[in-house]
Design an enzyme around this catalytic site. Structure first.
Site, mmCIF file in Angstrom:
data_model
loop_
_atom_site.group_PDB
_atom_site.id
_atom_site.type_symbol
_atom_site.label_atom_id
_atom_site.label_comp_id
_atom_site.label_asym_id
_atom_site.label_seq_id
_atom_site.Cartn_x
_atom_site.Cartn_y
_atom_site.Cartn_z
ATOM 1 C CB VAL A 38 45.412 57.210 50.497
ATOM 2 C CG1 VAL A 38 44.853 57.676 49.291
ATOM 3 C CG2 VAL A 38 44.382 57.306 51.432
ATOM 4 C CB ALA A 39 50.401 56.939 48.737
ATOM 5 C CG ASP A 56 31.838 13.461 27.706
ATOM 6 O OD1 ASP A 56 32.207 12.225 27.888
ATOM 7 O OD2 ASP A 56 30.791 13.545 26.938
ATOM 8 C CG ASP A 115 27.714 16.687 25.812
ATOM 9 O OD1 ASP A 115 28.255 15.647 26.430
ATOM 10 O OD2 ASP A 115 27.383 16.241 24.614
ATOM 11 C CG ASP A 151 29.978 15.403 30.953
ATOM 12 O OD1 ASP A 151 30.908 14.093 31.150
ATOM 13 O OD2 ASP A 151 29.619 15.430 29.824
ATOM 14 C CG ASN A 164 49.926 52.984 43.944
ATOM 15 O OD1 ASN A 164 49.777 53.942 43.231
ATOM 16 N ND2 ASN A 164 48.818 52.354 44.684
ATOM 17 C CD GLU A 208 51.440 57.703 44.043
ATOM 18 O OE1 GLU A 208 50.622 57.329 44.781
ATOM 19 O OE2 GLU A 208 51.068 57.446 42.640
ATOM 20 C CG ASN A 268 46.686 56.311 43.828
ATOM 21 O OD1 ASN A 268 47.953 56.326 43.712
ATOM 22 N ND2 ASN A 268 46.531 55.949 45.372
ATOM 23 C CB THR A 270 48.033 60.218 36.927
ATOM 24 O OG1 THR A 270 47.712 61.460 37.037
ATOM 25 C CG2 THR A 270 49.118 60.090 35.836
ATOM 26 C CG ASP A 271 48.322 55.662 39.237
ATOM 27 O OD1 ASP A 271 49.247 56.054 38.635
ATOM 28 O OD2 ASP A 271 48.416 54.997 40.641
#
Length: 882
Positions: free
Chosen positions: A285-286, A332, A618, A622, A683, A686, A711, A714-715
């Site tokens: 998870v970290a 084109d 166009d 094309d 991370n 951590e 995570n 703060t992240d």
């Protein structure tokens, strides 16, 4: 043998038809045999498919595994939080792509097409879907061609085929036999589905319907093209796999070490086994940047909204970044680089040259030189087109060439008030048109226009300074040299002549007086030259790929800054893939007289060379290359087929919007990279904190729920704020990123390692200082609280360290400051309210907060010291290299 190489009667015989058409029974039988005259369309987009596509990412697979495992071990809060983040990310991407799809559907103009046919000797109007091979069509000016057909007879027939062939000027058509098997643009006795009759009328027999038409073959090419992963998708996929491998390795090492230690000390039980698994999953998870999918999606979504304001509709989120990575644009010519409107650029008489400014049909623009009014009056009066102003726009009814002549006369303020008495219409053999007119004073005169070589044969004199002089060899040479000069510049040149007549004399074309030339071209868009200059500075190669003629392509390329030799479609036919790659490597940037298969081969060859290719266009022709390219860009006035095959649709035709989109793509990539830097730096710190604590026998400094909070909040908040960070001033002067380059290059990874290591050292020192390393109960709780808060401050410092590394001004984005303040305030709320009991943390006193602040300041100063040293050694390396 192709139908164009056979006479009309032979084609009718081959198809079992005649000039009286088919009878009802035969039509019914052929409908059953050939099917309706419709194209096979792709299945409608399924919203569920769009939704589940948002989960196709290796990082998301890791997070989903974390959700399942958290549920298994009873950590339901963790699993719910991760799942909520993933669901929010998926919904953002889902609604963005669904809205883009619906917007594109709204752009489509649905109209039932009808056709006039001869059946059983009688004219009938039927649905175009009911046409079969052998039906005889009756087409007049303004009709859309409903199927591929061989012309049986025609009168002054001109057909607009630019969407299919790329040619700016309507093609003159006739019923004659063509000796060789030639490309579509040169099959002048054939009509093709979706093109339009501009002038004249014809009788034609249907030779192909539905998927057997040329447009049907193009549709088959589109459906056969495989969608390519974008550079961002490739980089994130590689990043996710490598990150996953590292995470699994670290978790396995930690779990193995703990289990082995417990086994030899006799402490390995079922309960400790689950506890060790929980520690391992905490590490996972970290390590996984939980907010990354949402950050990427929101950054791209913000880019989509910015581009929509600049008239670019993005159909798929990941397409935005691809533009920022592209290093080749295949474009084109007609309608993309040029106006797709013939415009008179020069008038010329024996008195000199006149230059006309302005583009389009609006009769406004400066006139440089001394214009001879008689020349422009001839273009105005010897003309069957009409210009009308509706809702502020000038619209043409008739031949675009004649529309250009009306505009040039309008720029001089001339008005066509003379009364037309008689006309000799234009035809493809004479290549001339003449009219007999009577002016307001009752005087009669003849005005003629036509191809210079044909018209001059009917002239015996020329006009100069108000005098009529004999057309001698010297004058003829001067006229021919001027014609050659304009033709060499890919101009379409029309010659004009005039004579006065008596009222009793019939209209004839002999004894004319040559007046001069009007030279016209489909001019480049005004914004193309600076746009291509910008792409050159950005290290992006622009390649013109057009169905138009070689001289025209070269002349337009010269005007817009694409200087190159020209390679033709015929030459490509004689090349294998290796030879085509060699031609592209040699620096040829103009390809003319190409067909859809050639465009696809060019794009494929460039991709094989490692390029990230954007294709603009166009026309129907094309579409296959738009689909094959890494990113297809269709212009708003283009065909629905082109829009359907593209990734981005420009809502107007401005080439400069492509440059804006590239700038946006590069900026978005920078912001995503900054976000990943922030997330991974945090991370990594951590993971290192937990890993070293476990390896040295310490208690766990951070629990899973604390890691998830860091995570997510703060992240996440500052990383999201990076999405609206301003872009660097050098963003369009640096080289494109290599598609093989990792999402974080080596220097960025080294920076992450250094920052994470410094932060880990501070965190473990504080953890030990407050007794959390080996204590229990309140000591452990306080130690974890200290580490928890330091990591939050550590990541706040990272926000500014990383922005400085990207040369972003400190106060240029108030959202970043708001996100930082939000992170700190929420952290204080968490610590000084009953919420701390849920997270199992303590409330810190003033002395402890002061120590945390001092530690964060020391961390920042160390980071700045490293940056200064890095800059010093980089300059030394540059100096040594120089």
């Amino acid at each position: 043998m192709h139908y164009s190489q056979k006479s009309g009667e032979e084609v009718l015989g081959d198809l079992g038809s005649g000039r009286d058409g088919l009878d009802s029974a035969e039509v019914h039988e052929r409908l059953l045999r050939y099917g309706p005259n419709v194209l096979e369309t792709a299945e409608a987009v399924n919203p569920l498919v769009i939704f589940f596509d948002q989960f196709k990412s290796f990082i998301i697979y890791i997070l989903l595994f974390a959700v399942v495992f958290s549920c298994i071990i009873g950590e339901y809060i963790d699993s719910i939080l991760i799942l909520a983040i993933l669901l929010a990310n998926a919904l953002i991407g889902f609604f963005q792509e669904l809205n883009a799809y619906r917007s594109l559907e709204a752009l489509k103009k649905i109209a039932a097409l009808h056709a006039t046919v001869v059946r059983g000797g009688e004219k009938r109007v039927v649905d175009a879907a009911d046409l079969v091979p052998g039906d005889v069509l009756v087409l007049t000016a303004g009709d859309k061609v409903p199927a591929d057909a061989r012309i049986l007879e025609s009168v002054r027939l001109k057909v607009e085929e630019s969407a299919l062939t790329g040619e700016s000027v309507p093609a003159e058509k006739g019923s004659g036999v063509i000796a060789e098997n030639v490309q579509i643009g040169e099959q002048v006795n054939m009509l093709f589905s979706t093109t339009s009759v501009v002038v004249g009328n014809c009788l034609a027999v249907v030779v192909g319907t539905g998927m057997e038409t040329e447009i049907g073959k193009i549709s088959a090419l589109i459906s056969g093209a495989v969608d390519e992963l974008t550079p961002l998708q490739l980089r994130l996929h590689r990043f996710g796999k490598r990150l996953g491998a590292v995470i699994l390795l670290v978790c396995l090492v930690v779990f193995s070490v703990l289990s082995i230690q417990a086994f030899f000390t006799g402490g390995l039980t079922g309960q400790t086994f689950v506890a060790f698994l929980f520690i391992a999953i905490s590490l996972a998870v970290a390590a996984v940047p939980t907010a990354l999918p949402a950050v990427v999606t929101i950054a791209l979504s913000i880019g989509v909204k910015r581009l929509l304001k600049k008239k670019a509709l993005v159909r798929k989120l990941s397409s935005v970044e691809t533009l920022g990575s592209c290093d080749v644009i295949c474009t084109d010519k007609t309608g993309t680089l040029t106006e797709n409107r013939m415009t008179v650029r020069y008038g010329w008489t024996m008195d000199g040259e006149i230059e006309l400014q302005g583009i389009g049909y609006e009769p406004v623009g400066d006139v440089k030189g001394e214009p001879v009014e008689l020349l422009f009056k001839a273009g105005l009066l010897c003309n069957n087109a009409e210009l009308h102003q509706r809702s502020g726009k000038w619209e043409l009814i008739g031949d675009p060439t004649e529309g250009a002549l009306l505009t040039s006369g309008g720029k001089l303020g001339l008005k066509g008030t003379d009364k037309r008495i008689d006309e000799i219409p234009f035809d493809s053999e004479r290549k001339m048109m003449s009219v007999l007119l009577q002016d307001d004073q009752g005087q009669f005169s003849v005005f003629s226009k036509g191809a210079p070589g044909h018209l001059l044969k009917h002239c015996s004199s020329y006009y100069r300074s108000g005098e009529i002089l004999p057309l001698d060899q010297e004058a003829m040479s001067q006229i021919e040299n001027q014609n050659d000069l304009y033709a060499g510049q890919a101009m379409r040149v029309l010659a004009f002549a005039w004579k006065q007549k008596d009222a009793t004399e019939p209209l004839d074309e002999e004894g004319l007086t040559f007046i001069g030339f009007q030279a016209m071209i489909d001019p480049p868009r005004q914004d193309v030259l600076p746009a291509i200059r910008t792409t050159s500075e950005a290290g992006i190669r622009v390649i013109m790929v057009t169905g138009d003629y070689q001289t025209t392509a070269r002349a337009i390329g010269r005007e817009i800054g694409i200087e190159s030799e020209v390679c033709t479609g015929h030459e490509i036919d004689n090349m294998d893939d290796a030879a085509l790659t060699s031609v592209l490597q040699s620096g040829i940037n103009i390809f003319a007289r190409v067909i859809p298969e050639h465009k696809q081969r060019i794009v494929t060859a460039l991709q094989g060379m490692g390029h990230t290719v954007a294709m603009t266009g166009d026309g129907v022709n094309d579409a296959p290359a738009l689909k094959k390219a890494n990113i297809g860009i269709a212009v708003g006035s283009g065909t629905e087929v082109a829009k359907e095959a593209s990734d981005i649709v420009l809502l107007d035709d401005s080439f400069s919007h492509i440059v804006s989109a590239i700038r946006e793509g590069r900026g978005i990539y920078d912001n995503i990279q900054k976000s990943i830097m922030l997330l991974l730096s945090g991370n990594f710190g951590e993971v290192l904190i937990i890993f070293l604590a476990v390896m040295t026998g310490m208690n766990l400094p951070l629990t899973a729920i604390l890691l998830l909070w860091i995570n997510m909040v703060t992240d996440g908040a500052p990383a999201l704020a990076f999405s609206v960070d301003p872009y660097g001033t050098d963003i369009m002067t640096r080289q494109p990123k290599d598609a093989k380059e990792n999402i974080l290059p080596l220097d960025k990874l080294v920076l992450i390692g250094v920052l994470g290591s410094i932060g880990t050292g501070f965190a473990l020192f504080l953890f030990s200082l407050y007794g959390g390393a080996n204590g229990d109960g309140e000591e452990l709780k306080l130690g974890q609280t200290i580490v928890f808060n330091f990591v939050v401050l550590y990541e706040v410092v990272l926000v500014f360290v990383i922005r400085r590394d990207y040369r972003v001004p400190l106060f240029s984005n108030w959202w970043v400051w708001a996100a930082v303040v939000f992170s700190v305030v929420v952290q204080l709320v968490l610590m000084y309210t009953p919420l701390r009991d849920i997270f199992k943390i303590s409330a810190l006193d003033g002395r402890q907060l002061l120590l945390l602040g001092g530690s964060a300041l020391c961390f920042y100063l160390l980071c700045r010291g490293y940056a200064v040293l890095q800059l010093f050694f980089m300059k030394r390396r540059e100096a040594t290299f120089t």
